[in-house]
Scaffold this motif. Structure first.
Motif, PDB file in Angstrom:
ATOM      1  N   ARG A   1       0.810  -1.209   0.000  1.00 56.26           N
ATOM      2  CA  ARG A   1       0.000   0.000   0.000  1.00 56.26           C
ATOM      3  C   ARG A   1       0.855   1.277   0.000  1.00 56.26           C
ATOM      4  O   ARG A   1       0.325   2.378  -0.205  1.00 56.26           O
ATOM      5  CB  ARG A   1      -0.934   0.002   1.210  1.00 56.26           C
ATOM      6  CG  ARG A   1      -1.941  -1.135   1.185  1.00 56.26           C
ATOM      7  CD  ARG A   1      -2.798  -1.190   2.419  1.00 56.26           C
ATOM      8  NE  ARG A   1      -3.797  -0.130   2.430  1.00 56.26           N
ATOM      9  CZ  ARG A   1      -3.824   0.874   3.283  1.00 56.26           C
ATOM     10  NH1 ARG A   1      -2.875   0.981   4.212  1.00 56.26           N
ATOM     11  NH2 ARG A   1      -4.781   1.774   3.239  1.00 56.26           N
TER      12      ARG A   1
ATOM     13  N   SER B   1     -12.739  -6.261   2.377  1.00 49.12           N
ATOM     14  CA  SER B   1     -11.290  -6.476   2.413  1.00 49.12           C
ATOM     15  C   SER B   1     -10.762  -6.796   3.800  1.00 49.12           C
ATOM     16  O   SER B   1      -9.697  -7.408   3.947  1.00 49.12           O
ATOM     17  CB  SER B   1     -10.579  -5.229   1.879  1.00 49.12           C
ATOM     18  OG  SER B   1     -10.957  -4.066   2.605  1.00 49.12           O
ATOM     19  N   GLN B   2     -11.483  -6.397   4.860  1.00 48.07           N
ATOM     20  CA  GLN B   2     -10.905  -6.350   6.206  1.00 48.07           C
ATOM     21  C   GLN B   2     -11.133  -7.589   7.052  1.00 48.07           C
ATOM     22  O   GLN B   2     -10.759  -7.605   8.216  1.00 48.07           O
ATOM     23  CB  GLN B   2     -11.471  -5.141   6.959  1.00 48.07           C
ATOM     24  CG  GLN B   2     -12.900  -5.294   7.463  1.00 48.07           C
ATOM     25  CD  GLN B   2     -13.954  -4.915   6.466  1.00 48.07           C
ATOM     26  OE1 GLN B   2     -13.736  -5.002   5.261  1.00 48.07           O
ATOM     27  NE2 GLN B   2     -15.106  -4.489   6.940  1.00 48.07           N
TER      28      GLN B   2
ATOM     29  N   GLY C   1     -11.840  -0.766   3.775  1.00 47.78           N
ATOM     30  CA  GLY C   1     -11.945   0.289   2.783  1.00 47.78           C
ATOM     31  C   GLY C   1     -12.385  -0.173   1.412  1.00 47.78           C
ATOM     32  O   GLY C   1     -12.699   0.652   0.557  1.00 47.78           O
ATOM     33  N   LEU C   2     -12.423  -1.502   1.187  1.00 50.20           N
ATOM     34  CA  LEU C   2     -12.807  -2.005  -0.128  1.00 50.20           C
ATOM     35  C   LEU C   2     -13.947  -3.007  -0.024  1.00 50.20           C
ATOM     36  O   LEU C   2     -14.002  -3.819   0.899  1.00 50.20           O
ATOM     37  CB  LEU C   2     -11.622  -2.679  -0.828  1.00 50.20           C
ATOM     38  CG  LEU C   2     -10.431  -1.790  -1.174  1.00 50.20           C
ATOM     39  CD1 LEU C   2      -9.322  -2.626  -1.792  1.00 50.20           C
ATOM     40  CD2 LEU C   2     -10.836  -0.664  -2.119  1.00 50.20           C
TER      41      LEU C   2
ATOM     42  N   ASP D   1      -5.099   1.080  -1.788  1.00 46.23           N
ATOM     43  CA  ASP D   1      -5.879   0.016  -1.161  1.00 46.23           C
ATOM     44  C   ASP D   1      -5.936  -1.217  -2.055  1.00 46.23           C
ATOM     45  O   ASP D   1      -5.854  -2.356  -1.577  1.00 46.23           O
ATOM     46  CB  ASP D   1      -7.307   0.500  -0.883  1.00 46.23           C
ATOM     47  CG  ASP D   1      -7.382   1.530   0.227  1.00 46.23           C
ATOM     48  OD1 ASP D   1      -6.421   1.640   1.006  1.00 46.23           O
ATOM     49  OD2 ASP D   1      -8.404   2.229   0.315  1.00 46.23           O
TER      50      ASP D   1
END
Length: 375
Positions: A20, A187-188, A196-197, A244
């Protein structure tokens, strides 16, 4: 910094953080980034065994849930909301926001959806445009058989929107062996990239339904149809969060390198449940435990806040509380992705036991020891 053993976000590996930090380009103009984005989406499709198009959206996982409802729902549409958990029921809010009529099929929150009961229900009422269902309902940790559920719905021509934000990459999921039309991920969680995605997998049938709408999609950022043909047109609806996505790509590489990812999650989850029950700690669920999150009831005489604060203060470990109908009643341990590690889970169980005992609760065994023996 706390060790985060929460039900998501999860801990992030160093190579993901470094990815990132790479130099940025202009993702709206750089043709190489369009290739990079499409290749990354192709890996997402490969990971879930499907030819369905995968997309990456700039927004936390909830964006995908709303986008699915926004893109499919027209005013007056009846939508079946399969409700056996807080997030399952939560789909009704999105349906209602976009003018649809949510119809709840509500079952016991302590166990998975019974497919036979759903089949019986649908025999009597199946006039629905699509249905929503959650793979792993994170607040309770219950795991639903979304592949089978989608096939049952398909027999009546009902599309399926499935939330696997807390399931995918920690629980096996084969989209080619399902009739899921829009699958939502984040994503997390088990992929262990930062929040964030949103990731979406969209079937041709879902795209056709969007294109056949009689009314425009009531939104822009949550409009999935705007991504159709992005590569041919070399245009995204909005500027992609390039850093990201680079981190996500490295997290995907980590996933593919782990040949026993699902077996590891299953072993750790099973050992954690054995350790907790041996210690006299009551699990919230009666059946249908996921391999990504374990939910335990807060013992009488203490509060969830005391337990969470004690673990943070004395052990520097963070686990999750809960909300809505489970607020104050349970706490949650996330053992998904980078958190699905024997040493990390063992330390978490030891910290949980130490905190419980300090607060006056009795624990029947050395839970970390039981865990290590079971693993």
């Amino acid at each position: 910094m706390y060790k985060i053993m929460t039900a998501g976000p999860t801990q992030v590996r160093e190579n993901v953080r470094m990815a990132r930090s790479q130099e940025c380009t202009n993702p709206d103009l750089d043709q190489e980034f369009f290739d990079f984005y499409r290749e990354t989406c192709g890996l997402l499709s490969k990971a879930l065994h499907t030819e369905n198009e995968a997309l990456i959206l700039g927004g936390e996982g909830i964006l995908g849930l709303e986008a699915a409802c926004a893109s499919l729902t027209e005013p007056g549409d009846r939508v079946l909301v399969i409700d056996n958990g807080i997030f399952g029921k939560g789909f009704s809010d999105f349906v209602r926001i976009y003018g649809g009529e949510p119809v709840l099929f509500t079952t016991d929150y302590h166990r998975p959806v019974e497919v036979e009961a759903l089949s019986t229900y649908l025999e009597k009422d199946h006039d629905f445009k699509y249905a929503t269902v959650v793979h792993c309902d994170t607040p309770s940790g219950v795991l639903n058989d979304v592949e089978t559920i989608s096939k049952i719905l398909d027999t009546y021509g009902i599309m399926t929107v499935a939330d696997s934000v807390a399931g995918m990459f920690g629980e096996p999921l084969n989209l080619s062996d399902s009739k899921i039309d829009i699958l939502c991920g984040g994503s997390q969680k088990a992929l262990s990239a930062p929040p964030g995605l949103t990731m979406l997998w969209v079937s041709d049938r879902a795209f056709r339904a969007m294109e056949a709408r009689k009314t425009p999609i009531a939104g822009f950022y949550a409009n999935i149809l705007l991504f159709k043909d992005y590569y041919e047109q070399k245009a995204f609806p909005y500027t992609m969060p390039i850093s990201d996505i680079k981190g996500l790509r490295t997290a995907l590489d980590n996933f593919f390198e782990d040949q026993e990812v699902y077996q590891r999650h299953a072993r750790i989850a099973d050992a954690a449940r054995k350790a907790l029950t041996a210690g006299g700690i009551k699990l919230y669920l009666e059946s249908g435990w996921s391999n990504t999150v374990t939910v335990l009831e807060v013992p009488e005489g203490i509060t969830d806040q005391q337990l969470l604060y004690g673990m943070e203060k004395d052990y520097n470990i963070m686990i999750s509380g809960c909300f809505d109908v489970l607020a104050g009643k349970v706490v949650r341990i996330g053992h998904m992705g980078e958190n699905a590690d024997p040493q990390k889970v063992s330390e978490t169980l030891a910290a949980l036991q130490g905190t419980l005992e300090k607060l006056g609760a009795q624990v029947s065994c050395d839970m970390a020891d039981v865990f290590q023996q079971a693993i």
